[in-house]
Design an enzyme around this catalytic site. Structure first.
Site, PDB file in Angstrom:
ATOM      1  N   ILE A 183      11.425  18.859  -6.210  1.00  0.00           N
ATOM      2  CA  ILE A 183      12.677  18.211  -5.798  1.00  0.00           C
ATOM      3  C   ILE A 183      12.345  16.957  -5.011  1.00  0.00           C
ATOM      4  O   ILE A 183      11.446  16.983  -4.170  1.00  0.00           O
ATOM      5  CB  ILE A 183      13.503  19.143  -4.863  1.00  0.00           C
ATOM      6  CG1 ILE A 183      13.784  20.492  -5.529  1.00  0.00           C
ATOM      7  CG2 ILE A 183      14.792  18.466  -4.389  1.00  0.00           C
ATOM      8  CD1 ILE A 183      14.803  20.485  -6.619  1.00  0.00           C
TER       9      ILE A 183
ATOM     10  N   SER B   4     -15.568 -14.400  -2.512  1.00  0.00           N
ATOM     11  CA  SER B   4     -14.616 -15.513  -2.423  1.00  0.00           C
ATOM     12  C   SER B   4     -13.960 -15.584  -1.043  1.00  0.00           C
ATOM     13  O   SER B   4     -13.790 -16.666  -0.492  1.00  0.00           O
ATOM     14  CB  SER B   4     -13.510 -15.355  -3.471  1.00  0.00           C
ATOM     15  OG  SER B   4     -14.025 -15.536  -4.758  1.00  0.00           O
TER      16      SER B   4
ATOM     17  N   GLU C 141      -5.214  -3.711  -2.538  1.00  0.00           N
ATOM     18  CA  GLU C 141      -5.036  -4.362  -1.239  1.00  0.00           C
ATOM     19  C   GLU C 141      -4.287  -3.472  -0.246  1.00  0.00           C
ATOM     20  O   GLU C 141      -4.651  -3.388   0.933  1.00  0.00           O
ATOM     21  CB  GLU C 141      -4.301  -5.698  -1.406  1.00  0.00           C
ATOM     22  CG  GLU C 141      -5.084  -6.753  -2.198  1.00  0.00           C
ATOM     23  CD  GLU C 141      -5.051  -6.533  -3.719  1.00  0.00           C
ATOM     24  OE1 GLU C 141      -4.267  -5.682  -4.187  1.00  0.00           O
ATOM     25  OE2 GLU C 141      -5.816  -7.204  -4.436  1.00  0.00           O
TER      26      GLU C 141
ATOM     27  N   HIS D  56      -8.046 -18.777   1.038  1.00  0.00           N
ATOM     28  CA  HIS D  56      -7.324 -19.499  -0.021  1.00  0.00           C
ATOM     29  C   HIS D  56      -5.872 -19.643   0.414  1.00  0.00           C
ATOM     30  O   HIS D  56      -4.952 -19.136  -0.196  1.00  0.00           O
ATOM     31  CB  HIS D  56      -7.463 -18.779  -1.368  1.00  0.00           C
ATOM     32  CG  HIS D  56      -8.884 -18.681  -1.838  1.00  0.00           C
ATOM     33  ND1 HIS D  56      -9.856 -18.055  -1.114  1.00  0.00           N
ATOM     34  CD2 HIS D  56      -9.482 -19.157  -2.945  1.00  0.00           C
ATOM     35  CE1 HIS D  56     -11.011 -18.135  -1.749  1.00  0.00           C
ATOM     36  NE2 HIS D  56     -10.821 -18.809  -2.865  1.00  0.00           N
TER      37      HIS D  56
ATOM     38  N   ASP E  43      -6.331 -22.379 -10.132  1.00  0.00           N
ATOM     39  CA  ASP E  43      -5.855 -21.009 -10.345  1.00  0.00           C
ATOM     40  C   ASP E  43      -4.338 -20.952 -10.541  1.00  0.00           C
ATOM     41  O   ASP E  43      -3.785 -19.897 -10.862  1.00  0.00           O
ATOM     42  CB  ASP E  43      -6.264 -20.097  -9.179  1.00  0.00           C
ATOM     43  CG  ASP E  43      -7.664 -19.548  -9.399  1.00  0.00           C
ATOM     44  OD1 ASP E  43      -8.212 -19.748 -10.502  1.00  0.00           O
ATOM     45  OD2 ASP E  43      -8.204 -18.936  -8.466  1.00  0.00           O
TER      46      ASP E  43
HETATM   47  C1  LIG Z   1       8.218   3.817   0.411  1.00  0.00           C
HETATM   48  C2  LIG Z   1       9.426   4.683   0.536  1.00  0.00           C
HETATM   49  N1  LIG Z   1      10.348   4.645  -0.431  1.00  0.00           N
HETATM   50  C3  LIG Z   1      11.476   5.388  -0.305  1.00  0.00           C
HETATM   51  C4  LIG Z   1      11.678   6.178   0.775  1.00  0.00           C
HETATM   52  C5  LIG Z   1      12.980   6.970   0.933  1.00  0.00           C
HETATM   53  N2  LIG Z   1      12.699   8.388   0.716  1.00  0.00           N
HETATM   54  C6  LIG Z   1      12.498   9.224   1.737  1.00  0.00           C
HETATM   55  S1  LIG Z   1      12.034  10.737   1.233  1.00  0.00           S
HETATM   56  C7  LIG Z   1      12.127  10.291  -0.404  1.00  0.00           C
HETATM   57  C8  LIG Z   1      11.743  11.210  -1.507  1.00  0.00           C
HETATM   58  C9  LIG Z   1      11.700  12.606  -1.061  1.00  0.00           C
HETATM   59  O1  LIG Z   1      11.103  13.440  -1.998  1.00  0.00           O
HETATM   60  P1  LIG Z   1       9.848  14.279  -1.595  1.00  0.00           P
HETATM   61  O2  LIG Z   1       8.776  13.369  -1.182  1.00  0.00           O
HETATM   62  O3  LIG Z   1       9.579  15.192  -2.719  1.00  0.00           O
HETATM   63  O4  LIG Z   1      10.303  15.074  -0.311  1.00  0.00           O
HETATM   64  P2  LIG Z   1      11.201  16.392  -0.268  1.00  0.00           P
HETATM   65  O5  LIG Z   1      12.584  15.969  -0.637  1.00  0.00           O
HETATM   66  O6  LIG Z   1      10.609  17.343  -1.230  1.00  0.00           O
HETATM   67  O7  LIG Z   1      11.112  16.823   1.135  1.00  0.00           O
HETATM   68  C10 LIG Z   1      12.519   8.980  -0.516  1.00  0.00           C
HETATM   69  C11 LIG Z   1      12.707   8.291  -1.809  1.00  0.00           C
HETATM   70  C12 LIG Z   1      10.679   6.186   1.759  1.00  0.00           C
HETATM   71  N3  LIG Z   1      10.780   6.897   2.865  1.00  0.00           N
HETATM   72  N4  LIG Z   1       9.556   5.452   1.591  1.00  0.00           N
HETATM   73 MG   LIG Z   2       9.672  17.144  -3.087  1.00  0.00          MG
END
Ligand SMILES: Cc1ncc(C[n+]2csc(CCOP(=O)(O)OP(=O)(O)O)c2C)c(N)n1
Ligand SMILES: [Mg+2]
Length: 642
Positions: A154, A350, A380, A430, A438
């Site tokens: 989920i 570089s 990066e 750079h 480039d």
């Molecule tokens: C880089 C980033 N993108 C989006 C989010 C928003 N966000 C928080 S939790 C989540 C997804 C949650 O799913 P999961 O990691 O499976 O956690 P669970 O619901 O199972 O606790 C998102 C998209 C975030 N915190 N960081």
């Molecule tokens: Mg999850």
């Protein structure tokens, strides 16, 4: 709730720390990747007396120690700030590299015993950065790293099956990890997995725990609330929490109570940990007695104390590129700062971080964990997060380099370093359109404006969140590097040229760069115009000034390697450098906004020459001509305002 079984087993049976000394160098670390699981971490830390139940109830409230996502606080057992998914587990990779480095470099047995644990969720696994982290950890054989994956099918808005059909176990095995799959809510299986992970050699371990999202949760109508996206971040709603707490064996009228048997479990564990820590301290002491010099050095490393660095011994070549000048500094640092680790994302020859290798550094590998150059590969963001993780671990000073245009791939990490006040040194070369052939993809234009925004943003200690330095030429680069090394309270950015730059006039007092901006030697008294620039444009102004002087004009030239630092000087000094009402001409190879603030209070005819479009492909001298970065154009533009 789904991760509670793992975290409980980890903290009550495995994680080794000293309840009385939260900054013990040899402690096991726990890095949380999904920041939205803050309540799980805070609740666990409350069981080891790092938070009170009242503080838990202040979740997300103003001035509480329990913000919505955890913020680094060693005293309270929080090793990193987490929130942007993916970054947290890469800090753990960096910390594991640091632990191996310190073990190899000092011989202190405590670092061999240290384990770095990290917790990742579906979101972190899906983030691209997880590939970089898996590759580096696998390639280096980080067997001191154990990652638990809360695989609950989920995520925030869907089931994971909607977005992925990845065989995650296969991916991590392909990267050289040991992979164990378990029922993530089965305590016995968690124990067995952790035992196995700790015994693995030559590989990091991924424990894929198939967990139940919202384990034990019931809706208001009493039906199951498990495996439901809605339990991800929102309150369960209405009286659902009462049903849930009852279902889990608690008293809904006392939702924040700690059960007596849980209290007893943790009291016993904390006692046990005191004994474990005492044994480890005894081993450390025995080592220190045999290695007095190294022990003293190690103390300095963890205190963030620099050794004496003989900056005066650096002989910069005349009219050199500032990336080469940086290489000269790095060569010296390789010899004089034994706890420094430099990294590059496949551009060391570089971005000239290879100066560190030429100074005697060796490449970190599974067979050479005590090396001090991390070849990060083309990754990066991963590289930046590894460097942050090394410094969060402590004992290490980390720097990393790439082209300035690719700072765009690192911004999320720079922001987290700024927020956490982790003093990583970012080396970006750079620095402008003079990358030339480039083409526009490689020519930074707006990047300086972007990174300088961080100089305008204060951290929670009231300091500019990043120190951004774009030195004018080779000798100013030496001072900039000294400032970067001395800055142990915020990250530093060094923005350096690819092309050669004429030295500033004889007699220039480079130490003045420490004020962020200063009058360059050879400037005239009572000037008709003040010419202002950062980086290589300063020398273009010097060339333009000589043409203006032929017409009898008096000219002052100001070099501003850091606007943020300049603005921290007394206002009287700022006005001494750029007098109120003066005619000001600014030159920048970035957006004009870089110098906009110098027009405030200046004569209304003051103006800035900068870039207002992406770059173009051509040799850099042609670009200088076409884009107006020549002495002649400085002369022509300034003439218009005189
Ligand atoms: C880089 C980033 N993108 C989006 C989010 C928003 N966000 C928080 S939790 C989540 C997804 C949650 O799913 P999961 O990691 O499976 O956690 P669970 O619901 O199972 O606790 C998102 C998209 C975030 N915190 N960081
Ligand atoms: Mg999850």
């Amino acid at each position: 709730m789904g991760g509670a079984d793992f975290i409980n087993v980890l903290y009550s049976e495995y994680l080794q720390f000293d309840p009385k000394n939260p900054t013990w160098e040899g402690r096991d670390r726990f890095f949380l990747d999904p920041g939205h699981m803050a309540p799980m971490l805070y609740a666990e830390l409350a069981l080891i007396n790092k938070f009170t139940l009242e503080e838990l109830q202040q979740l997300r409230q103003w001035d509480s120690p329990t913000p919505g996502h955890p913020e680094v606080c060693y005293e309270r057992g929080i090793e990193n700030s987490s929130g942007p998914l993916g970054q947290g587990h890469v800090y753990a990779v960096g910390a594991a590299i640091a632990a191996k480095f310190l073990a190899a470099k000092t011989g202190n047995p405590t670092f061999k015993k240290e384990t770095v644990y990290t917790y990742i969720s579906d979101g972190g696994i899906q983030e691209e950065i997880s590939h970089g982290a898996a590759r580096i950890a696998g390639n280096l054989g980080l067997d001191n790293l154990v990652m638990f994956y809360d695989s609950n099918d989920i995520q925030l808005s869907t089931e994971t099956s909607v977005v992925t059909c990845e065989d995650t176990a296969m991916r991590y095995r392909a990267f050289g990890w040991e992979v164990i799959e378990i029922e993530g809510n089965n305590v016995e299986q968690i124990r067995q997995a952790l035992d196995k992970a700790k015994a693995v050699t030559g590989k990091p371990t991924l424990i894929i725990g198939h967990c139940i999202m919202g384990k034990g949760a019931l809706k208001e109508d009493g039906s199951s609330y498990e495996r439901n996206c809605k339990t991800h971040g929102a309150p369960l709603g209405g009286d659902a929490y009462r049903n849930t707490i009852t279902n889990l064996g608690g008293n809904p009228d006392e939702p924040f109570a700690i059960f007596p048997e849980v209290k007893a479990l943790y009291e016993a564990r904390l006692k046990e940990l005191e004994t474990i820590a005492a044994t480890r301290y005894a081993e450390e002491k025995a080592w220190a007695a045999q290695n007095a010099e190294k022990a003293a050095q190690l103390e300095d490393w963890f205190a963030g104390k620099l050794p004496k660095i003989d900056w005066a011994s650096i002989e910069q070549k005349p009219n050199d590129a500032t990336r080469n000048a940086s290489a000269a500094c790095l060569s010296l640092l390789a010899k004089q700062v034994p706890n420094m680790i430099v990294s590059s994302a496949d551009l060391c020859n570089s971005d000239k971080t290879d100066g560190f290798l030429k100074g005697g550094a060796t490449v970190i590998s599974r067979d050479n964990p005590g090396g001090n150059f991390l070849q990060a590969g083309v990754a990066e963001l991963t590289m930046a997060c590894c460097c942050i993780g090394m410094m969060l671990h402590g004992g290490v000073i980390a720097a990393c380099g790439t082209f300035f245009v690719f700072s765009d791939y690192m911004k999320p990490a720079v922001r987290m370093a700024a927020l956490m006040q982790v003093p990583v040194k970012f080396i970006w070369t750079h620095d402008a359109f003079r990358v030339g052939e480039d083409g526009p993809t490689h020519e930074p234009v707006e990047q300086e404006a972007q990174i300088r925004l961080m100089e305008k943003l204060k951290n929670h200690s009231g300091k500019n969140s990043v120190l951004v330095l774009r030195p004018a030429e080779a000798k100013e680069t030496t001072v900039a590097w000294a400032m970067a090394m001395e800055n142990m309270s915020t990250p530093t950015a060094l923005i350096l040229s690819r092309q050669n730059i004429e030295n500033l006039p004889e007699g220039n007092d480079y130490e003045q760069a420490r004020k962020g901006g200063y009058v360059v030697a050879g400037s005239d008294e009572n000037p008709d115009v003040v010419l202002v620039a950062t980086g290589s444009e300063v020398s273009t102004l010097v060339a333009g000034a000589s043409l203006l002087r032929k017409d009898g004009h008096k000219v002052r030239i100001v070099s501003v390697p850091s606007e943020g630092l300049f603005r921290e000087q007394p206002i009287s000094y700022q006005h001494d450098v750029i007098p109120v009402g003066a005619k000001v001409f600014g030159l920048t190879a970035g957006l004009p906004v870089n110098l906009q603030s110098f027009l405030i209070g200046a004569h209304p005819s003051s103006t800035i020459w900068g870039l207002e479009s992406f770059g173009f492909s051509a040799p850099y001298k042609v670009l200088d001509e076409k884009l107006g970065f020549t002495a002649e154009n400085v002369y022509n533009q300034v003439k218009k305002i005189l």
